[in-house]
Design an enzyme around this catalytic site. Structure first.
Site, mmCIF file in Angstrom:
data_model
loop_
_atom_site.group_PDB
_atom_site.id
_atom_site.type_symbol
_atom_site.label_atom_id
_atom_site.label_comp_id
_atom_site.label_asym_id
_atom_site.label_seq_id
_atom_site.Cartn_x
_atom_site.Cartn_y
_atom_site.Cartn_z
ATOM 1 N N HIS A 1 27.659 43.512 24.949
ATOM 2 C CA HIS A 1 27.391 42.771 26.158
ATOM 3 C C HIS A 1 27.059 43.684 27.185
ATOM 4 O O HIS A 1 26.834 43.385 28.359
ATOM 5 C CB HIS A 1 28.708 41.981 26.523
ATOM 6 C CG HIS A 1 29.719 42.746 27.232
ATOM 7 N ND1 HIS A 1 30.800 43.341 26.502
ATOM 8 C CD2 HIS A 1 29.997 42.950 28.416
ATOM 9 C CE1 HIS A 1 31.574 43.939 27.262
ATOM 10 N NE2 HIS A 1 31.089 43.900 28.361
HETATM 11 C C1 UD1 Z 1 31.703 41.237 33.288
HETATM 12 C C2 UD1 Z 1 32.373 42.623 33.500
HETATM 13 C C3 UD1 Z 1 32.663 43.680 32.209
HETATM 14 C C4 UD1 Z 1 33.568 42.932 31.226
HETATM 15 C C5 UD1 Z 1 32.883 41.528 31.102
HETATM 16 C C6 UD1 Z 1 33.651 40.768 29.971
HETATM 17 C C7 UD1 Z 1 31.798 43.688 35.877
HETATM 18 C C8 UD1 Z 1 31.016 44.714 36.524
HETATM 19 N N1 UD1 Z 1 31.735 43.470 34.256
HETATM 20 O O1 UD1 Z 1 30.586 41.662 32.731
HETATM 21 O O2 UD1 Z 1 33.345 44.761 32.539
HETATM 22 O O3 UD1 Z 1 33.449 43.629 30.286
HETATM 23 O O4 UD1 Z 1 32.796 40.930 32.262
HETATM 24 O O5 UD1 Z 1 32.862 39.501 29.934
HETATM 25 O O6 UD1 Z 1 32.517 43.154 36.342
HETATM 26 N N2 UD1 Z 1 28.078 34.085 33.073
HETATM 27 C C9 UD1 Z 1 28.317 32.681 32.384
HETATM 28 N N3 UD1 Z 1 29.319 32.108 32.582
HETATM 29 C C10 UD1 Z 1 30.571 32.782 32.765
HETATM 30 C C11 UD1 Z 1 30.255 34.034 33.349
HETATM 31 C C12 UD1 Z 1 29.209 34.669 33.301
HETATM 32 O O7 UD1 Z 1 27.357 32.472 31.811
HETATM 33 O O8 UD1 Z 1 31.478 32.461 32.945
HETATM 34 C C13 UD1 Z 1 26.897 34.796 32.995
HETATM 35 C C14 UD1 Z 1 26.348 35.096 34.340
HETATM 36 O O9 UD1 Z 1 25.593 34.083 34.832
HETATM 37 C C15 UD1 Z 1 25.521 36.593 34.064
HETATM 38 C C16 UD1 Z 1 26.229 37.233 33.010
HETATM 39 O O10 UD1 Z 1 27.148 36.077 32.165
HETATM 40 O O11 UD1 Z 1 24.211 36.342 34.058
HETATM 41 C C17 UD1 Z 1 27.074 38.173 33.055
HETATM 42 O O12 UD1 Z 1 28.185 37.967 33.690
HETATM 43 P P1 UD1 Z 1 29.004 38.860 35.002
HETATM 44 O O13 UD1 Z 1 30.189 38.406 35.371
HETATM 45 O O14 UD1 Z 1 28.014 39.320 36.051
HETATM 46 O O15 UD1 Z 1 29.158 40.352 34.131
HETATM 47 P P2 UD1 Z 1 29.705 40.411 32.526
HETATM 48 O O16 UD1 Z 1 28.398 41.140 31.916
HETATM 49 O O17 UD1 Z 1 30.008 39.353 32.062
#
Ligand code: UD1
Length: 385
Positions: A214
């Site tokens: 990820h």
């Molecule tokens: C975040 C953390 C990372 C952790 C990871 C575990 C930061 C900087 N990064 O990264 O350290 O290892 O979580 O998952 O905080 N999304 C969904 N559903 C959700 C949440 C997110 O679809 O419930 C999508 C969002 O729209 C976004 C992507 O997933 O496009 C990334 O989510 P985001 O929270 O920004 O960061 P992660 O890559 O998950």
């Protein structure tokens, strides 16, 4: 009047925002004694909001419903952090607290630590002192800034203590308590259960690999992700590779033909057998199912930090597709090895695995399931058990 003042409740906000936070706060809440002068308020920032990324973890880990949900949602690095900050600041203005306890290194950790410190609260950081030295990772910025603001630092290793001392923390602020993520693993291990596709996919103990990816550097570009998957297929000796797909990864993966054992709700992953046949994708799994898969696997290939700790405790070989780690004890003592970000390095590592030449590993000190009890004791709560 004096008596009232003396009896005033001391309120600690416990912050949880993203998937890897939930297994770190669960044991702290469980160890918290009922009643007493020191209370907690569970604040969910809403960074992760899907059932698969959040709700299911509360349910499986027995975490009570949050007292407040800030519903900050997704966004750019700055956008998401700012949204959480604005909403947490508004909460503190309306309903103040005395201390803010944050865990890990996600944007919610940083955002709430900054707001709390400026509002005059004490800040406590669980999993303090970890450093990868890689400033391209948003998590590294989050770790350094959060620690710099923290009054109390709870660490998972002696190495983290040394880092904090070097950065100017006083010894009295640092407490080597162990690892609350391991607390969750120890207390829920007996409840691990096979995911629904276990039989359909014909999985057997030691007969498959688990893959998670990820990190933006591995998954945001189609070519890079495709290159990793090709290498994994080429060197996995026909073993099935179970790939629970993070939402970030799903966006890129929808452009690549990969088979799926369960339909992924958000992406158009092709279900037809393809050149990536041994790789079977699935939507994100629950805590109990995912850790069952890891526990029974031949090995895990990952770019996560937390999974390297879980694999170490379960003594499962772990290949990390990163150049650095903030958790060196998983490599020095555990079953983890840094393969790097050059896909060519994967072949020789998998060869060693299949030839039975992977290290057995040891469990790091104080990763014993008692970290949360140490934390609540240090917070002045006494212990429940
Ligand atoms: C975040 C953390 C990372 C952790 C990871 C575990 C930061 C900087 N990064 O990264 O350290 O290892 O979580 O998952 O905080 N999304 C969904 N559903 C959700 C949440 C997110 O679809 O419930 C999508 C969002 O729209 C976004 C992507 O997933 O496009 C990334 O989510 P985001 O929270 O920004 O960061 P992660 O890559 O998950």
């Amino acid at each position: 009047m004096r008596r009232d003042l003396h009896m005033k409740t001391y309120l600690i906000d416990i912050i949880a925002g993203a998937r890897p936070n939930f297994m770190k706060i669960g044991p702290i809440l469980r160890a918290w004694p009922k009643g007493g002068r020191i209370r907690y308020r569970l604040v969910h920032t809403g960074q992760h909001y899907d059932r698969a990324m959040s709700g299911n973890f509360f349910h499986q880990l027995g975490i009570p419903r949050s007292d407040v949900n800030l519903e900050a949602g997704s966004g750019s690095q700055a956008g998401q952090t700012a949204e959480i900050m604005k909403r947490y600041e508004a909460l503190l203005k309306k309903q103040p607290a005395d201390m803010c306890l944050v865990v890990g290194d996600v944007n919610s950790t940083l955002a709430c630590a900054i707001v709390a410190k400026k509002a005059g609260l004490k800040v406590a950081h669980v999993e303090a002192g970890l450093r990868s030295g890689d400033w391209k990772m948003p998590e590294e910025v989050n770790r350094v800034v959060t620690d710099s603001l923290s009054d109390l630092c709870f660490t998972t290793s002696v190495q983290a203590n040394r880092t904090l001392i070097r950065e100017g923390k006083k010894r009295s602020q640092i407490h080597f308590v162990g690892n609350t993520m391991v607390d969750s693993l120890v207390s829920h291990r007996k409840r691990f259960k096979p995911p629904p596709f276990w039989q359909k996919a014909g999985l057997k103990k030691g007969g498959y690999l688990v893959l998670t990816l990820h990190r933006p550097s591995n998954v945001d570009q189609k070519e890079k992700l495709e290159e990793w998957l090709k290498r994994i297929v080429r060197h996995s000796q026909g073993y099935p590779v179970i790939f629970p797909v993070h939402p970030r990864t799903a966006k890129t993966l929808s452009m690549i033909r990969v088979s799926s054992v369960t339909p992924h709700p958000r992406s158009k992953i092709h279900r037809q057998p393809s050149a990536f046949r041994p790789i079977l994708t699935t939507s994100p799994l629950g805590y109990l199912e995912f850790n069952y898969l890891v526990e029974q696997a031949k090995a895990v290939i990952t770019d996560s930090g937390g999974i390297t700790e879980e694999a170490t405790v379960m003594r499962v070989p772990c290949l990390t597709l990163r150049d650095t780690t903030e958790r060196p004890e998983t490599v020095i003592m555990g079953t983890n090895e840094l393969i790097g970000t050059d896909p060519k390095k994967l072949g020789p590592a998998l060869r060693r695995l299949f030839e039975g030449r992977w290290k057995k590993g040891k469990i790091p000190p104080r990763w014993d399931g008692k970290a949360a009890r140490r934390i609540v004791k240090i917070l002045g709560l006494g212990t429940k058990n």
